[in-house]
Design an enzyme around this catalytic site. Structure first.
Site, PDB file in Angstrom:
ATOM      1  N   ASP A  79       1.370   5.863   5.885  1.00 46.89           N
ATOM      2  CA  ASP A  79       0.490   5.313   5.088  1.00 46.89           C
ATOM      3  C   ASP A  79       0.991   4.473   3.834  1.00 46.89           C
ATOM      4  O   ASP A  79       0.278   3.729   3.393  1.00 46.89           O
ATOM      5  CB  ASP A  79      -0.767   5.698   4.998  1.00 46.89           C
ATOM      6  CG  ASP A  79      -1.992   5.071   5.317  1.00 46.89           C
ATOM      7  OD1 ASP A  79      -1.886   4.010   5.775  1.00 46.89           O
ATOM      8  OD2 ASP A  79      -3.038   5.342   5.069  1.00 46.89           O
TER       9      ASP A  79
ATOM     10  N   ARG B 220      -7.929  -0.485   1.345  1.00 50.06           N
ATOM     11  CA  ARG B 220      -8.480  -1.800   0.625  1.00 50.06           C
ATOM     12  C   ARG B 220      -9.064  -1.437  -0.855  1.00 50.06           C
ATOM     13  O   ARG B 220      -9.117  -2.377  -1.544  1.00 50.06           O
ATOM     14  CB  ARG B 220      -9.534  -2.100   1.637  1.00 50.06           C
ATOM     15  CG  ARG B 220     -10.856  -1.447   1.638  1.00 50.06           C
ATOM     16  CD  ARG B 220     -11.541  -1.686   3.153  1.00 50.06           C
ATOM     17  NE  ARG B 220     -10.640  -1.243   4.230  1.00 50.06           N
ATOM     18  CZ  ARG B 220     -11.223  -1.340   5.323  1.00 50.06           C
ATOM     19  NH1 ARG B 220     -12.414  -2.095   5.813  1.00 50.06           N
ATOM     20  NH2 ARG B 220     -10.433  -1.138   6.566  1.00 50.06           N
TER      21      ARG B 220
ATOM     22  N   LYS C 138       0.908  -1.273  -0.031  1.00 52.21           N
ATOM     23  CA  LYS C 138       0.003  -0.015  -0.065  1.00 52.21           C
ATOM     24  C   LYS C 138       0.741   1.332   0.025  1.00 52.21           C
ATOM     25  O   LYS C 138       1.804   1.195   0.918  1.00 52.21           O
ATOM     26  CB  LYS C 138      -0.941   0.044   1.265  1.00 52.21           C
ATOM     27  CG  LYS C 138      -1.878   1.340   1.313  1.00 52.21           C
ATOM     28  CD  LYS C 138      -2.678   1.164   2.600  1.00 52.21           C
ATOM     29  CE  LYS C 138      -3.356   2.526   3.046  1.00 52.21           C
ATOM     30  NZ  LYS C 138      -3.893   2.618   4.446  1.00 52.21           N
TER      31      LYS C 138
ATOM     32  N   GLU D 262      -9.767   3.522   2.523  1.00 52.51           N
ATOM     33  CA  GLU D 262      -9.261   3.364   1.313  1.00 52.51           C
ATOM     34  C   GLU D 262      -8.237   2.617   0.974  1.00 52.51           C
ATOM     35  O   GLU D 262      -8.097   2.233  -0.467  1.00 52.51           O
ATOM     36  CB  GLU D 262      -9.201   5.083   1.007  1.00 52.51           C
ATOM     37  CG  GLU D 262      -7.419   5.203   1.507  1.00 52.51           C
ATOM     38  CD  GLU D 262      -7.331   5.167   2.928  1.00 52.51           C
ATOM     39  OE1 GLU D 262      -6.054   4.612   3.161  1.00 52.51           O
ATOM     40  OE2 GLU D 262      -8.137   5.357   3.583  1.00 52.51           O
TER      41      GLU D 262
ATOM     42  N   ASP E 230     -12.499   6.873   4.761  1.00 51.30           N
ATOM     43  CA  ASP E 230     -11.032   6.408   5.363  1.00 51.30           C
ATOM     44  C   ASP E 230     -10.787   5.037   5.310  1.00 51.30           C
ATOM     45  O   ASP E 230      -9.592   4.727   5.742  1.00 51.30           O
ATOM     46  CB  ASP E 230     -11.023   6.963   6.838  1.00 51.30           C
ATOM     47  CG  ASP E 230      -9.696   7.131   7.552  1.00 51.30           C
ATOM     48  OD1 ASP E 230      -8.669   7.237   6.700  1.00 51.30           O
ATOM     49  OD2 ASP E 230      -9.551   7.139   8.561  1.00 51.30           O
TER      50      ASP E 230
ATOM     51  N   ASP F 129      -2.676  10.429   4.049  1.00 55.06           N
ATOM     52  CA  ASP F 129      -4.105   9.794   4.292  1.00 55.06           C
ATOM     53  C   ASP F 129      -4.670  10.675   5.290  1.00 55.06           C
ATOM     54  O   ASP F 129      -4.542  10.594   6.628  1.00 55.06           O
ATOM     55  CB  ASP F 129      -4.161   8.342   4.732  1.00 55.06           C
ATOM     56  CG  ASP F 129      -5.693   8.017   4.782  1.00 55.06           C
ATOM     57  OD1 ASP F 129      -6.401   8.797   4.321  1.00 55.06           O
ATOM     58  OD2 ASP F 129      -5.658   7.111   5.647  1.00 55.06           O
TER      59      ASP F 129
ATOM     60  N   LYS G 257     -10.110  12.567   9.241  1.00 57.42           N
ATOM     61  CA  LYS G 257      -9.354  12.001  10.507  1.00 57.42           C
ATOM     62  C   LYS G 257      -9.300  13.070  11.546  1.00 57.42           C
ATOM     63  O   LYS G 257      -9.141  14.409  11.008  1.00 57.42           O
ATOM     64  CB  LYS G 257      -8.224  11.461  10.030  1.00 57.42           C
ATOM     65  CG  LYS G 257      -8.079  10.188   9.397  1.00 57.42           C
ATOM     66  CD  LYS G 257      -6.585   9.643   9.146  1.00 57.42           C
ATOM     67  CE  LYS G 257      -6.488   8.593   8.509  1.00 57.42           C
ATOM     68  NZ  LYS G 257      -6.779   7.322   9.202  1.00 57.42           N
TER      69      LYS G 257
END
Length: 492
Positions: free
Chosen positions: A288, A351, A265, A349, A347, A270, A277
């Site tokens: 991230d 996946r 990833k 995201e 959030d 993020d 967030k």
């Protein structure tokens, strides 16, 4: 930092700082015993005086040494003889390098390969010296002036001639893994305004120029659109930075050998998108992309060792920011597989990046697929920051990773992806939802990914709790590079 093996007789060895071992019963290791003789019983005298007991990670710096070849000696405690585990050995090494750094020496010699550690050989011991020392001297300096750079520039590892060939192999492996971890940490520690998806792609291209068996391909948003990667592309809609799918191809074996596909990833920042967030700690969301950075680190390791494997590294990279065009809760996107996904939380995201990349991985007819992602805070709630979460659809493959984690001291803990959890990601309006509610969040995230990995052997590593440290020691750890490196070494 440079590392090398030295196999001179002890009476001819010269060192600015020599590290030798002692056990908890005040028993010197074989090399330490020989050094004690050369130093007129100095170590024995200090032990008798009670200056050191030999407890694990206990150290004693000796500056006044009655032997002209040794400027300093550091006694390193390893605990009870016969009960030194891999973990305890690494803990003692970490304590030793702390003293070495404080002593400001530029050259040191580790004579710690004679410590009896359960179920390991000289090769492993040598590797750990390099991995632990290199990790300890790492210093982030890209965007700040470091007034005090580490003085240590050279580590010699003392090995008896009988085991020098094992030590040399451990040296090669240790240096390669350390370089992979170092690259991973360097990329992950960069701020999001520097390490964008484009920057990450540029680093992959640069990496590919360093080895003739390595090639790089960058897919742009137009390419992703043509492939039907609607889930992946939906994440970058709120960002001004274009998404990239970074592909690295390492061919170390015959072309007919099925590749190991590594997916990381690569979300370079993020903010959570519309499901924003909280502001506190949001700066850490530059991490991230640790999974993506790890893939680059692992490819670097593989090329340095010329592993006889075929490896495909895939890094879906994007940002996740709020914008008028960003994903909204309730939106439905179509993945490359054709499955539709209801986005209940923007959030969740990672996946969405990974599911399309898993589908894309099928084209390489993989032997196995391993994805690495800082995917869920729920994994930290479940496991803390000690092991990474391990999920998979093949028991034998999961066991391989568990074993590799034990050897590498980069542990994982297997989590379930039972059929009962799949109900939580059902949607009234799409084939599946991108979240499964508050219960078992790391598991339902893995269940989501499993729906796109049904055609191959697959493992998912949730590294949200292990890829970086928070607090005063904030920074990337380089995990799970040691774990997956060991897996690849076992395979090679």
């Amino acid at each position: 930092m440079d590392y090398s093996i030295v196999s001179l007789s002890l009476d001819k060895l010269q060192s600015d700082c020599l590290l030798v071992g002692i056990y908890e019963n005040q028993q010197l290791s074989p090399v330490a015993t020989a050094v004690d003789t050369l130093c007129e019983g100095l170590l024995t005298k200090l032990i008798a005086r009670g200056d050191i007991k030999g407890k694990n990670a206990e150290t004693l710096l000796i500056n006044n040494v009655p032997h002209e070849n040794f400027q300093r000696i550091i006694l390193v405690g390893f605990g009870e003889s016969g009960k030194v585990t891999r973990k305890l050995y690494r803990k003692a090494l970490a304590a030793a390098i702390k003293v070495v750094k404080e002593s400001k020496v530029s050259v040191a010699t580790s004579a710690l390969l004679d410590i009896n550690v359960e179920n390991v050989d000289t090769q492993w011991l040598t590797r750990q010296n390099i991995e632990v020392f290199n990790d300890a001297i790492y210093l982030y300096s890209k965007t700040k002036v470091c007034e005090e750079m580490p003085a240590l520039q050279q580590l010699y590892i003392y090995a008896d001639k009988l085991v020098s060939s094992q030590a040399e192999l451990g040296l090669l492996q240790g240096k390669a893994i350390a370089k992979g971890v170092e690259l991973t940490k360097q990329l992950a520690d960069l701020p999001g305004n520097i390490c964008t998806p484009t920057y990450l792609a540029e680093q992959a291209i640069e990496l590919a120029t360093q080895h003739e068996k390595l090639k790089c391909e960058i897919l742009e948003e137009s390419d992703l659109q043509a492939l039907g990667m609607g889930a992946f592309l939906s994440v970058s809609r709120g960002s001004r930075q274009p998404a990239k799918l970074i592909s690295l191809f390492y061919q170390g074996a015959e072309a007919s050998v099925k590749p190991i596909v590594l997916i990381g990833k690569g979300l370079t920042f993020d903010a959570g998108g519309i499901s924003l967030k909280p502001g506190l700690g949001m700066d850490e969301m530059k991490y991230d992309m640790c999974g993506g950075a790890s893939v680059l680190g692992l490819i670097r390791m593989a090329t340095l060792l010329n592993l006889k494997l075929n490896i495909v590294g895939l890094v879906p990279s994007s940002e996740n920011l709020p914008d008028g065009d960003a994903n909204k809760p309730g939106d439905i996107v179509t993945s490359m597989s054709g499955k539709t996904i209801e986005i209940l939380n923007t959030d969740a995201e990672g996946r969405l990046l990974l599911c399309d990349t898993l589908t894309y991985a099928k084209k390489f007819n993989p032997e196995v697929v391993i994805d690495m992602a800082t995917l869920t805070g729920a994994c930290i709630v479940a496991l803390g920051r000690v092991p990474s979460g391990l999920f998979g659809n093949d028991d034998a493959l999961c066991e391989e990773l568990l074993t590799a984690g034990e050897v590498a001291c980069d542990k994982v803990w297997r989590m379930p992806i039972w059929e009962e959890y799949q109900d939580q990601i059902k949607s009234n309006f799409a084939d599946l939802a991108n979240i499964g509610g508050p219960d078992g969040g790391s598991i339902t995230a893995a269940c989501f990914l499993s729906r796109f990995a049904e055609d191959f052997r697959w493992v998912h590593l949730d590294i949200a709790g292990t890829a970086w440290r928070t607090g005063a020691a904030k920074g990337a750890t380089g995990r799970p590079v040691p774990l997956v490196s060991q897996f690849l070494l076992n395979r090679a």
